[in-house]
Scaffold this motif. Structure first.
Motif, mmCIF file in Angstrom:
data_model
loop_
_atom_site.group_PDB
_atom_site.id
_atom_site.type_symbol
_atom_site.label_atom_id
_atom_site.label_comp_id
_atom_site.label_asym_id
_atom_site.label_seq_id
_atom_site.Cartn_x
_atom_site.Cartn_y
_atom_site.Cartn_z
ATOM 1 N N UNK A 1 -9.917 8.868 -8.990
ATOM 2 C CA UNK A 1 -9.461 8.533 -10.341
ATOM 3 C C UNK A 1 -7.946 8.333 -10.359
ATOM 4 N N UNK A 2 -7.226 9.168 -9.618
ATOM 5 C CA UNK A 2 -5.763 9.042 -9.547
ATOM 6 C C UNK A 2 -5.383 7.688 -8.942
ATOM 7 N N UNK A 3 -6.069 7.311 -7.857
ATOM 8 C CA UNK A 3 -5.779 6.029 -7.205
ATOM 9 C C UNK A 3 -6.060 4.855 -8.135
ATOM 10 N N UNK A 4 -7.114 4.954 -8.935
ATOM 11 C CA UNK A 4 -7.451 3.854 -9.839
ATOM 12 C C UNK A 4 -6.408 3.692 -10.940
ATOM 13 N N UNK A 5 -5.708 4.785 -11.292
ATOM 14 C CA UNK A 5 -4.673 4.730 -12.315
ATOM 15 C C UNK A 5 -3.309 4.361 -11.751
ATOM 16 N N UNK A 6 -3.169 4.376 -10.422
ATOM 17 C CA UNK A 6 -1.893 4.097 -9.767
ATOM 18 C C UNK A 6 -2.097 3.005 -8.725
ATOM 19 N N UNK A 7 -1.946 1.743 -9.107
ATOM 20 C CA UNK A 7 -2.217 0.621 -8.205
ATOM 21 C C UNK A 7 -1.456 0.755 -6.881
ATOM 22 N N UNK B 1 0.836 -1.201 0.000
ATOM 23 C CA UNK B 1 0.000 0.000 0.000
ATOM 24 C C UNK B 1 0.874 1.256 0.000
ATOM 25 N N UNK B 2 0.493 2.224 -0.821
ATOM 26 C CA UNK B 2 1.132 3.542 -0.820
ATOM 27 C C UNK B 2 0.104 4.527 -0.277
ATOM 28 N N UNK C 1 -2.164 2.887 -4.480
ATOM 29 C CA UNK C 1 -2.367 4.183 -3.829
ATOM 30 C C UNK C 1 -3.649 4.162 -3.005
ATOM 31 N N UNK C 2 -3.542 4.674 -1.800
ATOM 32 C CA UNK C 2 -4.669 4.740 -0.876
ATOM 33 C C UNK C 2 -4.701 6.161 -0.294
ATOM 34 N N UNK C 3 -5.751 6.894 -0.576
ATOM 35 C CA UNK C 3 -5.841 8.282 -0.114
ATOM 36 C C UNK C 3 -6.396 8.368 1.304
ATOM 37 N N UNK C 4 -5.718 9.157 2.117
ATOM 38 C CA UNK C 4 -6.188 9.529 3.442
ATOM 39 C C UNK C 4 -6.316 11.053 3.453
ATOM 40 N N UNK C 5 -7.265 11.567 4.200
ATOM 41 C CA UNK C 5 -7.500 13.012 4.258
ATOM 42 C C UNK C 5 -7.224 13.536 5.665
ATOM 43 N N UNK D 1 -5.125 13.939 14.531
ATOM 44 C CA UNK D 1 -6.207 13.057 14.988
ATOM 45 C C UNK D 1 -7.401 13.063 14.046
ATOM 46 N N UNK D 2 -7.381 13.929 13.019
ATOM 47 C CA UNK D 2 -8.493 13.976 12.062
ATOM 48 C C UNK D 2 -8.218 13.139 10.811
ATOM 49 N N UNK D 3 -7.060 12.501 10.739
ATOM 50 C CA UNK D 3 -6.695 11.716 9.553
ATOM 51 C C UNK D 3 -7.645 10.527 9.401
ATOM 52 N N UNK D 4 -8.188 10.371 8.204
ATOM 53 C CA UNK D 4 -9.115 9.268 7.948
ATOM 54 C C UNK D 4 -9.033 8.853 6.485
ATOM 55 N N UNK D 5 -9.431 7.613 6.224
ATOM 56 C CA UNK D 5 -9.439 7.110 4.859
ATOM 57 C C UNK D 5 -10.479 7.834 4.011
ATOM 58 N N UNK D 6 -10.133 8.094 2.774
ATOM 59 C CA UNK D 6 -11.114 8.655 1.843
ATOM 60 C C UNK D 6 -12.244 7.657 1.628
ATOM 61 N N UNK D 7 -11.888 6.414 1.414
ATOM 62 C CA UNK D 7 -12.885 5.349 1.219
ATOM 63 C C UNK D 7 -12.498 4.153 2.071
ATOM 64 N N UNK D 8 -13.400 3.712 2.916
ATOM 65 C CA UNK D 8 -13.130 2.556 3.774
ATOM 66 C C UNK D 8 -12.972 1.294 2.928
ATOM 67 N N UNK D 9 -12.301 0.307 3.543
ATOM 68 C CA UNK D 9 -12.074 -0.942 2.826
ATOM 69 C C UNK D 9 -10.724 -0.949 2.148
ATOM 70 N N UNK D 10 -10.467 -1.990 1.420
ATOM 71 C CA UNK D 10 -9.195 -2.111 0.735
ATOM 72 C C UNK D 10 -8.146 -2.741 1.638
ATOM 73 N N UNK D 11 -6.925 -2.928 1.127
ATOM 74 C CA UNK D 11 -5.864 -3.583 1.897
ATOM 75 C C UNK D 11 -5.442 -2.750 3.102
#
Length: 481
Positions: free
Chosen positions: A243-249, A222-223, A251-255, A261-271
């Motif tokens: 879209x960027x994550x889908x083009x770059x295997x 995971x990146x 990649x996992x976005x966190x916001x 303490x506010x860091x969270x996944x953009x989309x739950x699930x995944x590795x």
């Protein structure tokens, strides 16, 4: 080499000091060559290497020292090499992330080993009985963690992502970075284009990078990219990230809208973001803002060496001080009767506890982990009473941050020096393995352990966790007679 070097242009306000050729005697921890002028003045010269004859452009001068940048080299070191990154150097706009790319990688390690020995002796009056062979790993593409600054530069009409320029608040115009994993380095320019396309392109100041292992522990997994944003992201921006994550295997976005303490996944699930310690059958899940070692290759070797040096037996109790998320604690639990992990961060204590429970069941060929408990405590305010309250342990593993473990070493020394000897029912650890990321605080603490707490420093050595930088990681062993 007698010509002016390509990197030797004088900085604004610099004084040309080329009237005297100087012989460089050594390299300091800022990777500056150290020389003496004819009048005895010490000169620190960026870009110069030991045993070279150089001239320099002087930038600063005090009563007994001067500082500058190499301008010409008459005799070049045999250890000088061509830097592996186009953004490294002394030229305007050069990246400040690395300091030693012009020095052969093996010679870099020798400089760090000498720095460790010098610090131990000059600051702690400690001379290890044995200097261990340095721990080394890949010199390139090793950096799995990084904090990348982001700037939308209106005058240039572009977005910059990366490290700051050398001695500057401006960002370097980085197009590649050979110390980052290849996939991440290749992603720098597409990331610049992505941020430039966002509605919030002017209010995203930082991307924190944290890479994990693939399940087999031998390749990049995971990146995780943590995007700091100062304003809410639009629906369109969120889709651009996806879209960027889908083009770059991988990649996992966190916001990160506010603090850590506010860091969270953009989309739950995944590795799950994690790293492996295959030699111990352990996998360590972590959050991208948790502290983990930058260099996973060296971390695996470091954990292995630390446990071999500690030589934990199956009937022994061990304390892991500054345990973090359990990087050493869980491997220790494959050897010891019982392990106590102590850490200053409640968040990391919770993460370590979760990691222990996740890894506790037997995984062939290892058995179930021995009992391990984790507690949170301010380790910079340790007292002898607090030390005794944690109970006696046969051995200690100490892995503090840059500030070192002064309070811990002082509490141990105070117990040793008190009248009547050690308290009844409490025994000092017979062996301590100390992992350090700062040779000066290690030397200070080693002085306490050796001269006041009754230990011998039986071994020490460097760990090249950060090739091409001046950062010195090390490990030392202390034993009671």
């Amino acid at each position: 080499m007698t010509e002016k070097t390509e990197k030797g242009g004088a900085a604004p306000g610099a004084t040309d000091a080329r009237d005297e050729w100087l012989t460089v005697e050594s390299l300091d921890l800022d990777a500056q060559g150290v020389a003496h002028k004819a009048d005895g003045m010490v000169v620190f010269i960026e870009g110069a290497l030991p045993f070279e004859e150089v001239q320099f452009n002087q930038h600063r001068k005090k009563n007994n020292w001067a500082q500058g940048t190499v301008s010409a080299i008459r005799r070049e070191s045999s250890q000088r090499v061509r830097p592996g990154c186009p953004h490294f150097g002394l030229h305007t706009g050069a990246c400040g992330g690395c300091k030693m790319q012009h020095l052969d990688a093996a010679a870099q390690v020798a400089v760090k080993q000498r720095a460790l020995e010098d610090n131990l002796w000059h600051l702690g009056k400690v001379k290890p009985e044995n200097m261990m062979r340095p721990l080394e790993g890949p010199a390139w593409h090793y950096r799995y963690r990084a904090r990348l600054s982001v700037r939308h530069v209106v005058k240039k009409g572009t977005v910059l992502i990366g490290f700051h320029e050398r001695k500057s608040r401006y960002l370097a115009d980085m197009q590649v970075c050979p110390v980052l994993p290849v996939r991440v380095s290749d992603m720098l320019m597409p990331l610049r284009a992505l941020i430039g396309s966002l509605d919030a392109h002017a209010t995203c100041p930082q991307i924190e990078l944290a890479c994990g292992d693939a399940p087999d522990g031998t390749s990049l997994g995971v990146i995780a990219l943590v995007l700091r944003h100062l304003e809410p992201l639009s629906v369109a921006d969120l889709q651009r990230l996806r879209d960027f994550a889908s083009l770059n295997p991988g990649v996992q976005w966190w916001l990160q809208p506010k603090g850590p303490d506010t860091v969270h996944l953009l989309d739950e699930g995944g590795p799950v973001l994690s790293y492996a310690l295959p030699a111990f059958g352990v996998t360590m899940p972590f959050k991208p803002t948790d502290f983990t070692q930058v260099n996973p290759h060296i971390n695996r070797a470091l954990v292995g060496r630390a446990l071999r040096l500690l030589d934990v037996q199956g009937d022994e109790r061990v304390i892991d001080w500054f345990c973090g998320l359990g990087n050493f604690t869980l491997p220790l639990a494959t050897r010891a009767r019982e392990v106590l992990g102590i850490e200053g961060s409640d968040t990391l204590v919770a993460r370590a506890t979760d990691n222990f429970e996740r890894n506790r069941p037997a995984v062939p060929p290892r058995g179930a982990l021995a009992p391990a408990r984790f507690v949170a405590r301010n380790l910079f305010e340790m007292t002898p009473e607090m030390l005794m309250a944690d109970g006696a342990a046969d051995k200690w593993l100490v892995d503090p941050p840059r500030e070192g473990a002064f309070a811990l070493a002082k509490a141990l020394a105070d117990l040793h020096l008190q009248e009547g000897g050690l308290p009844s029912g409490w025994t000092a650890p017979k062996r301590i393995v100390y992992v350090s990321c700062n040779p000066s605080t290690l030397a200070r603490d080693a002085g306490l352990l050796v001269h006041q707490a009754g230990y011998r420093c039986t071994a020490a050595g460097v760990v090249n966790m950060f090739p091409h930088t001046a950062h010195v990681e090390s490990i030392a062993v202390f034993e009671r007679p």
